[in-house]
Design an enzyme around this catalytic site. Structure first.
Site, PDB file in Angstrom:
ATOM      1  N   LYS A 219       2.653   0.064  -1.616  1.00  0.00           N
ATOM      2  CA  LYS A 219       2.801   1.403  -2.256  1.00  0.00           C
ATOM      3  C   LYS A 219       3.246   2.657  -0.806  1.00  0.00           C
ATOM      4  O   LYS A 219       3.655   1.983  -0.356  1.00  0.00           O
ATOM      5  CB  LYS A 219       1.344   2.263  -1.084  1.00  0.00           C
ATOM      6  CG  LYS A 219      -0.190   1.317  -1.891  1.00  0.00           C
ATOM      7  CD  LYS A 219      -1.369   1.878  -1.925  1.00  0.00           C
ATOM      8  CE  LYS A 219      -3.016   1.625  -2.998  1.00  0.00           C
ATOM      9  NZ  LYS A 219      -3.955   2.713  -2.290  1.00  0.00           N
ATOM     10  N   GLY A 379       2.501  -6.161   9.203  1.00  0.00           N
ATOM     11  CA  GLY A 379       1.788  -6.692   8.016  1.00  0.00           C
ATOM     12  C   GLY A 379       2.341  -8.442   7.107  1.00  0.00           C
ATOM     13  O   GLY A 379       3.089  -8.841   7.922  1.00  0.00           O
TER      14      GLY A 379
HETATM   15  P1  AMP Z   1       1.423  -3.060   2.263  1.00  0.00           P
HETATM   16  O1  AMP Z   1       0.359  -4.057   2.429  1.00  0.00           O
HETATM   17  O2  AMP Z   1       1.317  -2.268   1.107  1.00  0.00           O
HETATM   18  O3  AMP Z   1       2.776  -3.223   2.530  1.00  0.00           O
HETATM   19  O4  AMP Z   1       1.897  -4.428   0.269  1.00  0.00           O
HETATM   20  C1  AMP Z   1       1.440  -5.908   0.259  1.00  0.00           C
HETATM   21  C2  AMP Z   1       1.532  -6.517  -1.132  1.00  0.00           C
HETATM   22  O5  AMP Z   1       2.296  -5.781  -1.904  1.00  0.00           O
HETATM   23  C3  AMP Z   1       1.560  -7.462  -0.964  1.00  0.00           C
HETATM   24  O6  AMP Z   1       0.280  -8.227  -0.980  1.00  0.00           O
HETATM   25  C4  AMP Z   1       2.169  -8.027  -2.215  1.00  0.00           C
HETATM   26  O7  AMP Z   1       1.840  -8.683  -2.989  1.00  0.00           O
HETATM   27  C5  AMP Z   1       1.911  -6.572  -2.594  1.00  0.00           C
HETATM   28  N1  AMP Z   1       3.416  -6.109  -3.741  1.00  0.00           N
HETATM   29  C6  AMP Z   1       4.641  -6.096  -3.597  1.00  0.00           C
HETATM   30  N2  AMP Z   1       5.221  -6.248  -4.309  1.00  0.00           N
HETATM   31  C7  AMP Z   1       5.009  -6.281  -6.161  1.00  0.00           C
HETATM   32  C8  AMP Z   1       4.946  -5.393  -7.047  1.00  0.00           C
HETATM   33  N3  AMP Z   1       5.718  -5.874  -7.267  1.00  0.00           N
HETATM   34  N4  AMP Z   1       3.512  -4.971  -8.002  1.00  0.00           N
HETATM   35  C9  AMP Z   1       1.969  -5.285  -7.338  1.00  0.00           C
HETATM   36  N5  AMP Z   1       1.946  -5.781  -5.664  1.00  0.00           N
HETATM   37  C10 AMP Z   1       2.947  -5.519  -5.303  1.00  0.00           C
END
Ligand code: AMP
Length: 421
Positions: A219, A379
């Protein structure tokens, strides 16, 4: 504020806030002892200096005394790692804790039971949903008074205070922040805290240039403050992962069913980057699939395509950075002298979509070998670098999680402030 390196621990009882919030299996065995291992230099320093340790930490999120979250479960691991017997106080502020602390000799290690067995630690009343606003208010006031007593009891066990729990430094809890005031001349950070703060300060306040940040994850909305702050600091910003699609959409691209958020947010960031002369690098190609539901269940056995990121099929989702994207980032990263990496550039948990993140990790490792300072934190990028066994090939891996993100946002962390003031 004192420094652990020059503090005289001889004959002193140091109450140390550790982060021993470790994962346990169904037999209550520690399955990952990284956090305890990381604390060894601080423990060793206090012992070598002739002090005794009173260790305090939380484990999990108990809402009262809960067998499952008892710290007695970590004793075997702790004893193995520190090479000596652990004395255990079954209530962090009980009579036993007082008695045991009085008897401590240099080199003794007293572990206090889970701080969060008491609501006073977090300072949040534990009421059920049906409580009225007045009841909540009254409970808060009452808890505030009790919290002071709780802090005084903990502080009464010791002669000095060491905070070595960076992971909880963004919380204004009794043991992470409030207790410091009871030791105006005898409070300090442990080595984990020192290391974390030094690494982030080095990157944010004195970066060698060019400075490149790689931000990924799902996000953009949760990272907006960090992105804006970084725009004042970096030369290049690589935006990957789920968050990149909002930018592509803002630029008029067709992103299919890829995840996206408010495009105005993205436009705003792009405009600001231009005015601040920050080069933005978005993916140019992505690995897509129409079977994304399977992927989010953990199944990587799906059909994939490489697609231009501005032209993704209507029924597909982009789940990883493609080869051309990584190639373009390579040039930027290998020229960088400072690199900050937060967030994976794909769904790295599933091997089919881990390639982009793996390549980014390799590039960060290569840049580090060429002399760049690299900080990996927050994380999931830490989980990724550990998964690829590359943690020892970058300059610093932060264990901070939420605390690191808030520190990068420029927030004065209560746990840091309380010791510094
Ligand atoms: P965050 O907690 O916002 O740092 O997001 C981490 C998560 O983003 C991880 O679990 C990834 O699997 C997910 N992620 C990374 N790239 C994508 C993508 N293109 N579409 C959906 N989820 C994603």
């Amino acid at each position: 504020m004192q420094y652990i390196d020059n503090y005289d621990f001889r004959g002193k009882r140091a109450i140390v806030r550790f982060d021993f919030n470790v994962p346990l299996n169904e037999n209550f065995e520690v399955t990952d002892d990284t956090r305890i291992r990381a604390a060894i230099p601080t423990i060793q320093k206090i012992f070598d200096g002739g002090g005794a340790i009173i260790a305090m930490t939380h484990l999990g999120r108990p809402k009262g005394v809960t067998e499952k979250y008892s710290l007695k479960h970590i004793i075997p691991t702790l004893e193995k790692l520190i090479g000596k017997k652990v004395i255990f106080a079954p209530d962090c502020v009980g009579d036993d804790a007082g008695e045991l602390s009085k008897k401590l000799k240099p080199g003794d290690f007293l572990l206090l039971e889970n701080l969060r067995f008491h609501a006073e630690e977090e300072g949040k009343p534990r009421l059920d949903e049906s409580a009225t606003a007045e009841e909540k208010d009254a409970a808060k006031k009452e808890l505030k008074i009790k919290q002071k007593e709780f802090v005084n009891k903990l502080a009464g066990l010791a002669d000095c205070y060491v905070n070595d729990a960076f992971g909880t430094a963004h919380r204004a809890h009794a043991s992470t922040a409030l207790i410091a005031a009871n030791f105006p001349n005898d409070k300090m950070f442990g080595y984990i805290m020192n290391g974390e703060l030094k690494a982030v300060d080095k990157v944010l306040n004195a970066p060698k240039r060019p400075f490149t940040a790689i931000l990924g994850g799902s996000k953009v909305s949760t990272k907006i403050t960090i992105i804006k702050r970084l725009l004042d600091k970096v030369d290049n910003l690589i935006l990957g992962g789920g968050m990149s699609f909002t930018f592509i959409k803002a630029l008029g691209g067709k992103i299919g069913l890829s995840i996206s958020e408010d495009v105005e947010l993205a436009k705003d960031i792009l405009g600001e980057a231009e005015s601040k002369n920050v080069k933005i690098y978005l993916p140019v190609d992505v690995i897509t699939t129409t079977q994304f539901d399977e992927v989010f269940k953990g199944n990587g056995n799906v059909e994939t395509k490489i697609s231009d990121i501005r032209n993704i099929a209507d029924d597909a989702q982009g789940l990883d950075a493609g080869p051309k994207s990584v190639e373009a980032w390579k040039a930027v990263l290998l020229e960088s002298k400072t690199i900050l990496w937060n967030g994976p550039v794909g769904v790295f948990e599933v091997d089919t979509f881990a390639g982009g993140t793996l390549h980014v990790a390799e590039l960060v490792v290569d840049a580090t070998a060429k002399g760049a300072y690299s900080l990996v934190g927050g994380g999931d990028s830490v989980a990724a670098i550990n998964k690829f066994n590359m943690a020892d090939k970058v300059s610093y891996v932060s264990t901070g999680g939420g605390a690191l993100l808030e520190y990068m946002e420029g927030i004065d962390l209560p746990g840091v402030k309380a010791v510094k003031e």
